[in-house]
Design a protein around this motif. Structure first.
Motif, PDB file in Angstrom:
ATOM      1  N   MET A  20       0.843  -1.213   0.000  1.00 24.11           N
ATOM      2  CA  MET A  20       0.000   0.000   0.000  1.00 24.11           C
ATOM      3  C   MET A  20       0.870   1.253   0.000  1.00 24.11           C
ATOM      4  O   MET A  20       1.734   1.410   0.845  1.00 24.11           O
ATOM      5  N   LYS A  21       0.622   2.138  -0.972  1.00 23.82           N
ATOM      6  CA  LYS A  21       1.350   3.407  -1.047  1.00 23.82           C
ATOM      7  C   LYS A  21       0.848   4.350   0.057  1.00 23.82           C
ATOM      8  O   LYS A  21      -0.334   4.338   0.380  1.00 23.82           O
ATOM      9  N   VAL A  22       1.742   5.131   0.616  1.00 24.97           N
ATOM     10  CA  VAL A  22       1.382   6.074   1.680  1.00 24.97           C
ATOM     11  C   VAL A  22       1.809   7.470   1.242  1.00 24.97           C
ATOM     12  O   VAL A  22       2.885   7.643   0.671  1.00 24.97           O
ATOM     13  N   ASP A  23       0.957   8.486   1.476  1.00 26.50           N
ATOM     14  CA  ASP A  23       1.314   9.846   1.045  1.00 26.50           C
ATOM     15  C   ASP A  23       2.134  10.573   2.111  1.00 26.50           C
ATOM     16  O   ASP A  23       2.439  10.022   3.171  1.00 26.50           O
ATOM     17  N   SER A  24       2.477  11.844   1.822  1.00 28.13           N
ATOM     18  CA  SER A  24       3.368  12.587   2.722  1.00 28.13           C
ATOM     19  C   SER A  24       2.737  12.824   4.091  1.00 28.13           C
ATOM     20  O   SER A  24       3.436  13.056   5.076  1.00 28.13           O
ATOM     21  N   ALA A  25       1.394  12.763   4.163  1.00 33.37           N
ATOM     22  CA  ALA A  25       0.714  12.962   5.446  1.00 33.37           C
ATOM     23  C   ALA A  25       0.530  11.630   6.188  1.00 33.37           C
ATOM     24  O   ALA A  25      -0.060  11.610   7.261  1.00 33.37           O
ATOM     25  N   GLY A  26       1.025  10.529   5.599  1.00 30.57           N
ATOM     26  CA  GLY A  26       0.913   9.239   6.262  1.00 30.57           C
ATOM     27  C   GLY A  26      -0.379   8.495   5.971  1.00 30.57           C
ATOM     28  O   GLY A  26      -0.693   7.499   6.627  1.00 30.57           O
ATOM     29  N   LEU A  27      -1.138   8.961   4.979  1.00 23.70           N
ATOM     30  CA  LEU A  27      -2.408   8.305   4.650  1.00 23.70           C
ATOM     31  C   LEU A  27      -2.227   7.284   3.530  1.00 23.70           C
ATOM     32  O   LEU A  27      -1.429   7.497   2.617  1.00 23.70           O
ATOM     33  N   ASP A  28      -2.991   6.210   3.600  1.00 28.29           N
ATOM     34  CA  ASP A  28      -2.958   5.205   2.534  1.00 28.29           C
ATOM     35  C   ASP A  28      -3.511   5.807   1.245  1.00 28.29           C
ATOM     36  O   ASP A  28      -4.609   6.370   1.238  1.00 28.29           O
ATOM     37  N   VAL A  29      -2.767   5.654   0.173  1.00 29.77           N
ATOM     38  CA  VAL A  29      -3.202   6.148  -1.140  1.00 29.77           C
ATOM     39  C   VAL A  29      -3.942   5.023  -1.852  1.00 29.77           C
ATOM     40  O   VAL A  29      -3.413   3.921  -2.002  1.00 29.77           O
ATOM     41  N   LEU A  30      -5.169   5.291  -2.271  1.00 31.17           N
ATOM     42  CA  LEU A  30      -5.977   4.263  -2.932  1.00 31.17           C
ATOM     43  C   LEU A  30      -5.725   4.267  -4.438  1.00 31.17           C
ATOM     44  O   LEU A  30      -5.514   5.321  -5.042  1.00 31.17           O
ATOM     45  N   SER A  31      -5.759   3.100  -5.029  1.00 29.25           N
ATOM     46  CA  SER A  31      -5.605   2.983  -6.487  1.00 29.25           C
ATOM     47  C   SER A  31      -6.897   3.415  -7.170  1.00 29.25           C
ATOM     48  O   SER A  31      -7.959   3.522  -6.537  1.00 29.25           O
ATOM     49  N   ARG A  32      -6.808   3.680  -8.475  1.00 33.98           N
ATOM     50  CA  ARG A  32      -8.005   4.029  -9.244  1.00 33.98           C
ATOM     51  C   ARG A  32      -9.085   2.948  -9.092  1.00 33.98           C
ATOM     52  O   ARG A  32     -10.263   3.260  -8.933  1.00 33.98           O
TER      53      ARG A  32
END
Lengths: 140, 140
Positions: free
Chosen positions: B1-13
């Motif tokens: 799971m990719k995580v953004d700079s704020a620490g949130l999980d980035v969801l796929s399309r």
């Protein structure tokens, strides 16, 4: 109760503020590089102002410095679609005064996301409108 | 799971589209007389497009004819703040072709508000982004 042209109950300013104080989650609507943008936020009322806490370096902080933004909160039953929504439109500003920041820091604004959240956005509720949808009035 | 700079999980399309198909209620973000505006709506996916049904004379119909709008849907637990949000930004258009209108009329788009709702707004999901917030990752 006043009803609008679409048959929805029109909420008074007092009812809108009461509903806004009943929920911690809303969405702020702003412009990001000339495109409409929307972001869910934890918020809190400070008198009749909407207060949002974020990071000073966030996209949201940059986009809401001295502009006009909209804010929306709602609560609907996904089954019956009954519920309410409240929308505010007003000027946004960042809190700078140390005394104001100290006061806003004491508001019950839970940290939502990881990271430092020491920037307060204050949105005035110059225009506040709300509607209630009753499940009884929903035709199929 | 990719995580953004704020620490949130980035969801796929794909995850964003799956979550959008799990809920009937979202909010459309547009511009109304040069001011940001937001309105809760019942919606439905048609392939990868977001479809909203409204009245042909509505403010929303007028404001979304061939423009760029944003759309947001989310589901958060008000207690733990865990949940997800998905935002789409894309071109909007009104459905005009009778065959398309007939097809969209068959979508499971419940009538929400009273009145004639024979206008379909189609929003393309050119930009689709989503985040998931886990309750475990929420600090106080």
């Amino acid at each position: 109760m006043k009803v609008d042209s679409a048959g929805l109950d029109v909420l008074s300013r007092e009812e809108c503020l009461e509903l806004l104080s009943s929920t911690p989650i809303g969405r702020i609507v702003f412009t990001d590089r000339a495109l409409p943008a929307v972001q869910p936020v934890i918020f809190c009322l400070d008198g009749e102002d909407i207060v949002i806490r974020t990071g000073a370096e966030s996209k949201l902080a940059a986009a809401t410095r001295d502009t006009v933004a909209a804010f929306e909160s709602d609560d609907f039953d996904p089954r019956t679609h009954a519920g309410w929504s409240v929308t505010a439109v007003g000027r946004t500003r960042a809190a700078h005064d140390p005394a104001e920041i100290a006061r806003l820091s004491a508001l019950p604004l839970a940290a939502w996301m990881p990271g430092k959240r020491d920037h307060f956005i204050v949105l005035s509720t110059e225009r506040l409108s709300g509607r209630r949808i009753r499940s009884q009035s929903v035709p199929r």
